[in-house]
Scaffold this active site. Structure first.
Site, PDB file in Angstrom:
ATOM      1  N   THR A   1      34.126  34.312  35.293  1.00 53.97           N
ATOM      2  CA  THR A   1      34.484  35.541  35.889  1.00 53.97           C
ATOM      3  C   THR A   1      33.889  37.002  34.464  1.00 53.97           C
ATOM      4  O   THR A   1      34.466  37.377  34.919  1.00 53.97           O
ATOM      5  CB  THR A   1      35.923  34.778  35.851  1.00 53.97           C
TER       6      THR A   1
ATOM      7  N   HIS B   1      31.504  38.508  35.476  1.00 51.24           N
ATOM      8  CA  HIS B   1      31.901  39.939  36.620  1.00 51.24           C
ATOM      9  C   HIS B   1      32.467  40.841  35.449  1.00 51.24           C
ATOM     10  O   HIS B   1      32.458  41.947  35.701  1.00 51.24           O
ATOM     11  CB  HIS B   1      33.060  39.110  37.773  1.00 51.24           C
TER      12      HIS B   1
END
Length: 344
Positions: A44, A47
C-alpha cells in the site's frame, strides 16, 4: 519530549515521499501515544509513493504514511486503563466506527466506515504515532520487534488462510509475495496436506522455497495439472488462497479447484477482469473476499503461531535506517524484496 518529530510524509500530489519535521500527535482521553521502534514498508505504501490512480482517489495530502510498526507506549490519555508507559505494542491499522451494524455485532473488520492508518489518518512512518486504545495490541516479550513490525501483513495472511478448514486439505496459493508466502506457511503449520504456491517471479519463488514452502511452482514454466499429477492429486485443490491480483492466476485457480472447493481472495487486481462464471457455478465453488484482519481474533492467532511453529524471520530481506527510506522503497518497487523494515 519536543513538540516536533521526524516523519515520512506524502507532502505533494506526485510520485515520492519526503522526510519532514511535523508536529507531535496529540492524544485524547482514549488514545495511546507510541514511540515507533521499527516500521515496515507495505505494498500500500508503494501505491502511495507511486501516486497511482487508487492513491490519488484515496489519500489526502499532506499525510504521514505507514501502518506496519512496533513501538513503546510513552503517554496515555486520561481514560486509558489497558496500557502502561514503557509497554511494547503494535496496533491494528483499521480504525472502525463502533456504531454500524457490523461493529455492534462484533465484526469490526466489516465496518463500512473504516479509516486506514497511514491512508486516511496520520500513520507510523514517524517517530511517534497516536492510536485509540481499542486499536493497540500488546506484544509478548518473546516476540522480536522486527516480527511484531510485520504483524499487519501477517494478519492478512492468517485471516485469509484460516477462512476455511485446512486440516488434511490440498491448498493452492497464487502469488508468492510476502503475504502469499506467509499464507502458505500458515497452511502448512495448521495441517494442510499439499500446499502449492505459484508465481512468475523467480526471486519470489526462491524466497518461498528458502522459507520452507514445500511445493513452489513457476507458472510460466509448469502447468498446474502436471504439478497435481506429480503430487498424486486426482480431484483438484480443496482450498485456494488468491494473493496475486492476477487475472490469469485466478482463472488457473478456478480451473484446478475440486468441486465444492473454497477460495479466499485477498489479491487486488489493478483493473476488473472476466472469469468463467459457469465454472464457478457448476463446480459449486465458494468465493470469499478478504480485507484486513478480524478484530481481534486474527491478532490472537498470529501471535500464537509466531510463538509456536511459524518462523517468518527469513521474510525480512532488508533492514535499514528510516533515513535510508529511498533505498527501501526502491527495493520494494523492484519486486525482488521480501519485507523491508526501517529503524526509527
Amino acid at each position: 519530549m519536543t513538540n516536533m518529530m521526524k516523519a515520512l510524509v506524502k507532502a505533494k500530489p506526485e510520485e515520492g515521499l519526503w522526510m519532514e519535521r511535523v508536529p507531535l500527535p496529540e492524544i485524547g482521553p482514549n488514545d495511546v501515544l507510541i514511540k515507533v521502534r521499527k516500521a515496515a514498508i507495505c505494498g500500500t505504501d508503494v501505491h502511495i509513493w507511486n501516486w497511482d490512480e487508487w492513491a490519488r482517489k484515496t489519500v489526502p495530502v499532506p499525510l504521514v504514511t505507514g501502518h506496519e510498526f512496533v513501538g513503546e507506549v510513552v503517554d496515555v490519555g486520561s481514560a486509558v486503563t489497558e496500557y502502561r508507559i514503557g509497554q511494547r505494542v503494535s496496533g491494528e491499522g483499521h480504525i472502525v466506527c463502533g456504531h454500524c451494524r457490523n461493529c455492534r455485532a462484533g465484526r469490526g473488520h466489516l465496518c463500512r466506515n473504516t479509516l486506514g492508518v497511514g491512508v486516511h489518518r496520520p500513520g507510523a512512518f514517524a517517530e511517534y504515532i497516536s492510536l485509540p486504545q481499542h486499536n493497540v495490541v500488546a506484544i509478548p516479550d518473546d516476540v522480536p520487534d522486527e516480527i511484531a513490525a510485520i504483524f499487519d501483513p501477517l494478519g492478512n495472511a492468517v485471516h485469509t488462510a484460516l477462512s476455511f478448514d485446512l486440516v488434511g486439505e490440498d491448498v493452492l496459493v497464487t502469488g508468492a509475495g510476502p503475504i502469499g508466502i506467509m499464507g502458505a506457511l500458515v497452511a502448512q503449520c495448521v495441517g494442510a496436506r499439499k500446499v502449492v504456491i505459484t508465481d512468475i517471479n523467480p526471486g519470489r519463488l526462491a524466497l518461498a522455497k528458502k522459507l520452507g514452502v514445500r511445493h513452489v511452482v513457476n507458472a510460466r514454466e509448469e502447468k498446474l495439472t502436471d504439478v497435481m499429477r506429480k503430487l498424486g492429486m486426482t480431484e483438484g485443490f480443496d482450498v485456494g488462497l488468491e494473493m496475486s491480483g492476477s487475472a490469469s492466476a485466478f482463472r488457473d485457480m478456478i480451473d484446478v479447484m475440486n468441486n465444492g472447493g473454497k477460495i479466499a481472495i485477498l489479491g487486488i487486481a489493478p483493473t476488473g477482469f472476466e472469469i468463467d462464471w459457469n465454472k464457478v457455478i457448476f463446480k459449486m465453488l465458494h468465493l470469499k473476499g478478504i480485507y484486513g484482519r478480524e478484530m481481534f481474533e486474527t491478532w490472537y492467532k498470529m501471535i500464537a503461531l509466531v510463538q509456536g511453529p511459524l518462523d517468518i524471520s527469513g521474510l525480512i530481506t532488508h533492514r535499514i535506517s528510516a533515513d535510508d527510506y529511498r533505498e527501501g522503497f526502491a527495493a520494494m518497487r523492484s519486486g525482488e524484496a521480501g519485507k523491508v523494515v526501517m529503524d526509527w
